[in-house]
Every structure is written in C-alpha cells, then in structure tokens.
Design a protein around this motif. Sequence first.
Motif, PDB file in Angstrom:
ATOM      1  N   UNK A   1      50.049  25.927 -52.353  1.00  0.00           N
ATOM      2  CA  UNK A   1      49.653  25.202 -51.157  1.00  0.00           C
ATOM      3  C   UNK A   1      48.241  24.677 -51.178  1.00  0.00           C
ATOM      4  N   UNK A   2      47.338  25.261 -51.998  1.00  0.00           N
ATOM      5  CA  UNK A   2      45.951  24.785 -52.024  1.00  0.00           C
ATOM      6  C   UNK A   2      45.878  23.330 -52.463  1.00  0.00           C
ATOM      7  N   UNK A   3      46.650  22.973 -53.472  1.00  0.00           N
ATOM      8  CA  UNK A   3      46.658  21.588 -53.945  1.00  0.00           C
ATOM      9  C   UNK A   3      47.259  20.667 -52.894  1.00  0.00           C
ATOM     10  N   UNK A   4      48.410  21.068 -52.315  1.00  0.00           N
ATOM     11  CA  UNK A   4      49.071  20.221 -51.324  1.00  0.00           C
ATOM     12  C   UNK A   4      48.244  20.099 -50.052  1.00  0.00           C
ATOM     13  N   UNK A   5      47.501  21.170 -49.711  1.00  0.00           N
ATOM     14  CA  UNK A   5      46.638  21.099 -48.534  1.00  0.00           C
ATOM     15  C   UNK A   5      45.552  20.066 -48.703  1.00  0.00           C
ATOM     16  N   UNK A   6      44.930  20.041 -49.895  1.00  0.00           N
ATOM     17  CA  UNK A   6      43.892  19.055 -50.167  1.00  0.00           C
ATOM     18  C   UNK A   6      44.478  17.643 -50.154  1.00  0.00           C
ATOM     19  N   UNK A   7      45.670  17.501 -50.712  1.00  0.00           N
ATOM     20  CA  UNK A   7      46.320  16.188 -50.745  1.00  0.00           C
ATOM     21  C   UNK A   7      46.674  15.725 -49.338  1.00  0.00           C
ATOM     22  N   UNK A   8      47.245  16.637 -48.522  1.00  0.00           N
ATOM     23  CA  UNK A   8      47.635  16.275 -47.159  1.00  0.00           C
ATOM     24  C   UNK A   8      46.421  15.929 -46.308  1.00  0.00           C
ATOM     25  N   UNK A   9      45.358  16.706 -46.454  1.00  0.00           N
ATOM     26  CA  UNK A   9      44.139  16.415 -45.694  1.00  0.00           C
ATOM     27  C   UNK A   9      43.517  15.095 -46.101  1.00  0.00           C
ATOM     28  N   UNK A  10      43.538  14.806 -47.411  1.00  0.00           N
ATOM     29  CA  UNK A  10      43.018  13.527 -47.882  1.00  0.00           C
ATOM     30  C   UNK A  10      43.807  12.351 -47.329  1.00  0.00           C
ATOM     31  N   UNK A  11      45.140  12.509 -47.277  1.00  0.00           N
ATOM     32  CA  UNK A  11      45.993  11.456 -46.720  1.00  0.00           C
ATOM     33  C   UNK A  11      45.693  11.254 -45.238  1.00  0.00           C
ATOM     34  N   UNK A  12      45.563  12.366 -44.497  1.00  0.00           N
ATOM     35  CA  UNK A  12      45.263  12.267 -43.065  1.00  0.00           C
ATOM     36  C   UNK A  12      43.908  11.610 -42.833  1.00  0.00           C
ATOM     37  N   UNK A  13      42.920  11.967 -43.664  1.00  0.00           N
ATOM     38  CA  UNK A  13      41.598  11.377 -43.507  1.00  0.00           C
ATOM     39  C   UNK A  13      41.628   9.884 -43.824  1.00  0.00           C
ATOM     40  N   UNK A  14      42.347   9.506 -44.877  1.00  0.00           N
ATOM     41  CA  UNK A  14      42.433   8.101 -45.251  1.00  0.00           C
ATOM     42  C   UNK A  14      43.112   7.263 -44.176  1.00  0.00           C
ATOM     43  N   UNK A  15      44.209   7.776 -43.608  1.00  0.00           N
ATOM     44  CA  UNK A  15      44.918   7.048 -42.558  1.00  0.00           C
ATOM     45  C   UNK A  15      44.055   6.902 -41.312  1.00  0.00           C
ATOM     46  N   UNK A  16      43.277   7.959 -41.001  1.00  0.00           N
ATOM     47  CA  UNK A  16      42.411   7.896 -39.816  1.00  0.00           C
ATOM     48  C   UNK A  16      41.338   6.828 -39.992  1.00  0.00           C
ATOM     49  N   UNK A  17      40.803   6.723 -41.192  1.00  0.00           N
ATOM     50  CA  UNK A  17      39.775   5.703 -41.434  1.00  0.00           C
ATOM     51  C   UNK A  17      40.350   4.292 -41.352  1.00  0.00           C
ATOM     52  N   UNK A  18      41.554   4.137 -41.894  1.00  0.00           N
ATOM     53  CA  UNK A  18      42.225   2.813 -41.821  1.00  0.00           C
ATOM     54  C   UNK A  18      42.467   2.449 -40.362  1.00  0.00           C
ATOM     55  N   UNK A  19      42.930   3.409 -39.566  1.00  0.00           N
ATOM     56  CA  UNK A  19      43.220   3.144 -38.157  1.00  0.00           C
ATOM     57  C   UNK A  19      41.959   2.752 -37.383  1.00  0.00           C
ATOM     58  N   UNK A  20      40.830   3.417 -37.712  1.00  0.00           N
ATOM     59  CA  UNK A  20      39.567   3.102 -37.009  1.00  0.00           C
ATOM     60  C   UNK A  20      39.098   1.689 -37.356  1.00  0.00           C
ATOM     61  N   UNK A  21      39.318   1.263 -38.618  1.00  0.00           N
ATOM     62  CA  UNK A  21      38.923  -0.086 -39.008  1.00  0.00           C
ATOM     63  C   UNK A  21      39.784  -1.150 -38.344  1.00  0.00           C
TER      64      UNK A  21
END
Length: 391
Positions: free
Chosen positions: A371-391
């Motif tokens: 889960x450590x790898x998938x957690x980092x991947x999921x968090x990165x995806x969530x962060x990327x989508x949030x930045x796209x949405x703000x732009x």
Amino acid sequence: MLKDLSPQAFFMGLLTAFVGFASSFAVVLQGLKGVGASDAQAASGLMALSISMGLCAIVLSFSTRLPVSIAWSTPGAALLVSAGAAVGGFNAAVGAFIVCAILIVIAGLFKPLGRAVAAIPAPLANAMLAGVLVGLCYAPVKAVSFNPAFGLPIVLAWLVVGAWKRLYAVPAALIAFAGVLAFGVDIPEGAFASWAQSLGPTVLLVKPEFHLASIVSIGLPLFIVTMASQNIPGIAVLKVNQYEPNPGPLFATTGLFSLFSAPFGGHAVNLAAITAAMCAGEDAHPDPARRYWAAVIAGIGYVVFGLLAGAVTGFVALAPPVLIQAVAGLALVGAFSGSAFAALKEPETREAAAVTFIVTASGVTFAGISGAFWGLLAGGLAMGLARVARR
C-alpha cells in the motif's frame, strides 16, 4: 585530529550511540521479520546495519571533519513491518534491499535523480510515512489489552520519563520491558542457556533474489522513505547548525554501506536526523570545528553494539512478540506525530495527503505491491487533479 577530541564530544557520542540503538532496534527486528527473516537472519541484519552505520559515520566524519551522524532507516523498517512477507521470501527482500542501495548511490552521483526524489511533494512523503507508522503505533495499546501487568509498566515508563526528558523515554520503556521480561514472563527452562550461546555475533549471508513485485513493493518505497525521511532531513539538520555539506557524496556513501549490509540482511543505512542534532549541536562542543568527534565516537559505539546484536535478538526472543512491538510503537510515536502534522498542515495539499495516508494505512496489496507505493500514487493523482481543477 586527536587534539580535537574532548570529553564533551566523547560523552555525547556515547549517548548518541545508546539512544540511536536502544530507541529503534526493536523496529528494525520487527521490520526484518515482517518481510520473512528468521530470528537468526534478523540478528544478522541488525548486526550488519549497526556495524555499517558505525563505520560509515567514522569514515564520513573523519573525511569531511563534519559531525555526520549515521542511522539505520527506522521509517524504512516500519515500512517493512506493514509490507508483509515478500514474494519470494526473505531472499527476494534482500534483492529489494540491494536495489534500494543502488538507487541511493545513483541519487548521490546522478544529480537529476537526487533532484527528482527531493521534488516528491513533502506532504505526500510525510503522509506515506504516517500511514506506514500508524499500524505499529497501535502496538502499545494492544500490549496493555493483551496483559495489563506486562503492557502498563512499559507504557507508564515511557510516559513518565518522557514528561521529564523526551530523549530518555524510549530507553526507559526498554528498561521496563527488560524488567517485565525478567520478573513477569514465564521463561521456558533452558532458554537462558540458549541465549548465552548467542552472545557472539550472528553472521548469515542471504542469497539475493530479484522479483519485480518485491522490488516495486519494498525496494522503491524503501528508497523513497529513506531519502525523503532521513537523508534529506539529515542534510537540513547539518545546515541548521551552520554546516555546509555536499549532499551528493554523503548520499552515495550511505548507499555503498547499505549495499555492504544488504547481503547480511540489512535493509538500509542513511544520514541521521534526530541523533544528528545531538552530534551537531552545542552540547557536543562549543566549537563547531571539534564536534565531528561526537559522530566518530557514536560510530565506534554502533560497531560495538553490532557485535552484540545476537545477544540482543536472543534476549528479545524470550518475550511475547506484542511486548517488543509495544516498545517499537512507542519509539515511533514522535515520528508519526511529526509526519502526520507535516502532511496535513497545508490546506491546499491536505486532501491529497489524506488520500495517501488512507491508502497506505489500509495495508492493501495489489499485484503483489504494498500500500505504500499505491498510497503515494493515489495522493499524487489527487494532487494533480486538484491543481488542474484550480487552473
């Protein structure tokens, strides 16, 4: 160089070695056993790590004249606890340790990789670490539930001494654990005779095996956690104390010593953060140019403790596993609270960090990857989508 040695640096080095070893060796043992090591293999890994980090501290401190304190990767060991048995057994875990060590060397020699690791968002790295640690931090509560007469003395020793001096809290819990083991646990007849036979160093070579699932599940998260939670903060501690180290050679050297310890069962050594503050601070010596001796003395102490690792492991094996897990959990409470605070303090990245924490803490394994790898991947995806949405 001998003129630089002072009683102040000498005693601070001894204290650093004791605190560094006693406060987290239980976590290391649990981590190695978590990925399939036997008691003998875990003792060998503990020995290799302690000797490696001692020699590494001596070499780096003498060569740079800086108080370069070295530690084993305690967050990495906690990661191993949650990772579960490696696909391919402990031999595959050792293969993943070797890959991690090579990546650390490359990160030190190849600047773009080092910059890429440093570019991992700190909230996500801290959230992954918090998710890895939280399961082990439950252990003291489970120990009290298992047997209050055994668990409460350990927890109370940690609480009382920690309220007075946080630095001595875990050693106090360890002393309480030894007392519980000596006076409360029913030890089988002949156990002490077997323990006496283990007083010498335990040296076992483990033939590494390389499985993609174990490399992705253990090697890569171990590399990220070690770099983000130990090596980079270790450089920061030195800079806070007015030193200007060159990070690349320090990283590469810790990777080489990690590579040395891996075939014997050791997972990783790295720059220290907490004990680095002890060696680099004014308590080691008023003159910053003479503090490197504190790290050297600590390194010598680690080598001595490493030679006694078989006795330490044999002593721990006499106790119910939940008790040593409790000591390990108490040793990680500070690291958990610090990483959780750092992960969630910024409102803009809080949700992505929470996703990383939840996925990591869930302990889920998909395609043999923890889960450590998938957690980092999921968090990165969530962060990327949030930045796209703000732009």
